[in-house]
Design a protein around this motif. Structure first.
Motif, PDB file in Angstrom:
ATOM      1  N   GLY A  13      -6.468  -8.255  -4.953  1.00  0.00           N
ATOM      2  CA  GLY A  13      -5.029  -8.393  -4.614  1.00  0.00           C
ATOM      3  C   GLY A  13      -4.395  -9.732  -3.981  1.00  0.00           C
ATOM      4  N   VAL A  15       0.924  -1.166  -0.045  1.00  0.00           N
ATOM      5  CA  VAL A  15      -0.043   0.164   0.068  1.00  0.00           C
ATOM      6  C   VAL A  15       0.788   1.231   0.003  1.00  0.00           C
ATOM      7  N   ASN A  70     -11.720  -5.197  -3.616  1.00  0.00           N
ATOM      8  CA  ASN A  70     -10.309  -4.927  -4.055  1.00  0.00           C
ATOM      9  C   ASN A  70      -9.269  -5.703  -3.369  1.00  0.00           C
ATOM     10  N   ASN A  83     -13.459  -1.815  -0.582  1.00  0.00           N
ATOM     11  CA  ASN A  83     -12.128  -2.132  -0.062  1.00  0.00           C
ATOM     12  C   ASN A  83     -12.095  -3.558   0.005  1.00  0.00           C
ATOM     13  N   LEU A  86      -4.881  -0.726  -7.585  1.00  0.00           N
ATOM     14  CA  LEU A  86      -6.091  -0.556  -6.952  1.00  0.00           C
ATOM     15  C   LEU A  86      -6.343   0.440  -5.809  1.00  0.00           C
ATOM     16  N   LYS A  87      -7.743   0.707  -5.627  1.00  0.00           N
ATOM     17  CA  LYS A  87      -7.935   1.851  -4.723  1.00  0.00           C
ATOM     18  C   LYS A  87      -8.155   1.141  -3.411  1.00  0.00           C
ATOM     19  N   LEU A  88      -7.691   1.724  -2.253  1.00  0.00           N
ATOM     20  CA  LEU A  88      -8.058   1.100  -0.928  1.00  0.00           C
ATOM     21  C   LEU A  88      -8.363   2.321  -0.246  1.00  0.00           C
ATOM     22  N   THR A 138      -0.052  -6.593  -7.433  1.00  0.00           N
ATOM     23  CA  THR A 138      -0.897  -5.436  -7.037  1.00  0.00           C
ATOM     24  C   THR A 138      -0.567  -4.540  -5.965  1.00  0.00           C
ATOM     25  N   TYR A 162      -1.687  -0.794  -3.734  1.00  0.00           N
ATOM     26  CA  TYR A 162      -3.153  -0.155  -3.399  1.00  0.00           C
ATOM     27  C   TYR A 162      -2.662   1.346  -2.963  1.00  0.00           C
TER      28      TYR A 162
END
Length: 318
Positions: A314, A209, A310, A307, A286-288, A256, A258
Motif C-alpha cells: 500500500g 483503514v 501488506n 501486516n 488488503l488485510k491488516l 489501497t 485495509y
C-alpha cells in the motif's frame, strides 16, 4: 491351581495394577497443579505469556478470540476464574477497562495474587480526532489509543513486563523463563527492525483503514493512518464520514485500503466501489490484522509479518 484360583489371582493382580496407577497419578498431579495460574484478558497477552511461561503456566483467557475488544463485558464465571489466579495480566490503556472495576474489585482478598497492567509506564499515543468521530471515542474509550499490541516494538515492552512478573512470582524457574523470553525478544526485535528498514523508503505516507487501530505502527514507522471508524470498532460511520474518506484517498492518490478480517468489510467495499466508479482507477483491498486471535491459520507473530508485507504494497516501497 483350579479355575477359581486363577480368576482370583488375576483379579488380585488387576487390583494391584489399578491401585499402582492411581497412586502414580496422584503423585504426578501436584506438578500440574503447581503451574502458575494465569488469567489474561485477551489473545495477544495469552500468546506472549505462553511463549515465556511455557510448561510452567496454566492460562485462562477471558475474552474469546476475535471478538470486539471494546464492547466485551465479563460474566460471573470470569470473576471466578480470576479469583483463582496467581497473576492477572491485562492490557490497560482503556481497552480492557472493565478489569479493575468489574473483576479485581470483586475478588477475594489474596496477598499472593498479582494484577499486572502490561502498558503501565509505557509511552502511549493520544486518542486523536479525525473525520468527526474522535470526540466520542475520547469520551467513551479514554485518552489513549489502546492498540499497543499491534506494534512489535510495543509488544516487546509488554512482553518484558510479563516476563518480569513471572520471574518475580516464580523465581525458581527464572532460567527457564529467561531462555524463552530471550527467544521471544529476539523475534520481536527482528520484526521491529524489519518494519523500520523496509518501510523507510516509501512512495506514500498514508494508509486508509476500516478501523483506526494502527496508530502505534504509524507512529513508529513513519506514516499516517486514516480510518472509516475511529479508535473503537463499535461505531457506525455516517455517509459524510465515508465521503470524506473517499475525497482524502483521491487527494493522496492512494489506491489501497485495509480492513481487519475479523470485522465486516462493508464500508471498505463501499469506498472501493465509489472510487472506482468516480475515477476508473482500480482499488486494492488488503488485510491488516488486529491480532485478537488466530486468523487465516496465522498466529500472533505471523499476522505481524503479513501486516508488514501488506503495508509495503500500500505504501509502495521503493
Amino acid at each position: 491351581m483350579n479355575q477359581k484360583q486363577k480368576i482370583f489371582l488375576a483379579s488380585t493382580i488387576l487390583i494391584v495394577i489399578v491401585s499402582f496407577v492411581i497412586i502414580t497419578c496422584n503423585a504426578v498431579s501436584p506438578h500440574v497443579s503447581n503451574k502458575l495460574k494465569i488469567v489474561t484478558t485477551f489473545y495477544p497477552l495469552t500468546y506472549l505469556t505462553q511463549q515465556i511461561g511455557g510448561d510452567y503456566v496454566e492460562i485462562t483467557q477471558l475474552m474469546p478470540d476475535n471478538v470486539d475488544v471494546h464492547s466485551w463485558e465479563p460474566s460471573v464465571s470470569h470473576i471466578l476464574a480470576a479469583d483463582d489466579a496467581n497473576i492477572i495480566f491485562y492490557n490497560g490503556a482503556g481497552v480492557d477497562h472493565w478489569v479493575e472495576e468489574d473483576i479485581v474489585a470483586l475478588l477475594s482478598v489474596d496477598d499472593n495474587r498479582v494484577v499486572v497492567e502490561t502498558t503501565f509506564n509505557l509511552t502511549l499515543i493520544g486518542n486523536v480526532e479525525e473525520y468527526g468521530h474522535g470526540v466520542n471515542d475520547v469520551h467513551e474509550h479514554g485518552l489513549y489509543d489502546p492498540h499497543t499490541w499491534v506494534s512489535p516494538y510495543m509488544a516487546r515492552m509488554q512482553a518484558e513486563i510479563i516476563y518480569d512478573a513471572l520471574v518475580a512470582f516464580d523465581f525458581e524457574h527464572e532460567n527457564y523463563y529467561a531462555q524463552r523470553w530471550n527467544s521471544l525478544k529476539q523475534q520481536l526485535e527482528q520484526l521491529d527492525g524489519m518494519y523500520l528498514s523496509e518501510l523507510s523508503n516509501v512512495v506514500y505516507n498514508s494508509v486508509f483503514v476500516s478501523h483506526e487501530a494502527y496508530g502505534y505502527l504509524a507512529d513508529r514507522y513513519g506514516f499516517e493512518q486514516h480510518g472509516v471508524i475511529g479508535i473503537s470498532a463499535d461505531q457506525q460511520p455516517s455517509v459524510t464520514t465515508i465521503n470524506n474518506m473517499i475525497k482524502d484517498m483521491q487527494k493522496h492518490q492512494v489506491s489501497t485500503i485495509y480492513f481487519d478480517p475479523v470485522y465486516s468489510n462493508e464500508y471498505v467495499q463501499t469506498i472501493k466501489n465509489e472510487i472506482q466508479k468516480q475515477t476508473g482507477q482500480t482499488v486494492i483491498v488488503l488485510k491488516l490484522y488486529l491480532m485478537t486471535g488466530s486468523v487465516d491459520g496465522l498466529d500472533y507473530l505471523e499476522q505481524m509479518q503479513i501486516n508488514l508485507v501488506n503495508l509495503k504494497i500500500g505504501l509502495e516501497v521503493n
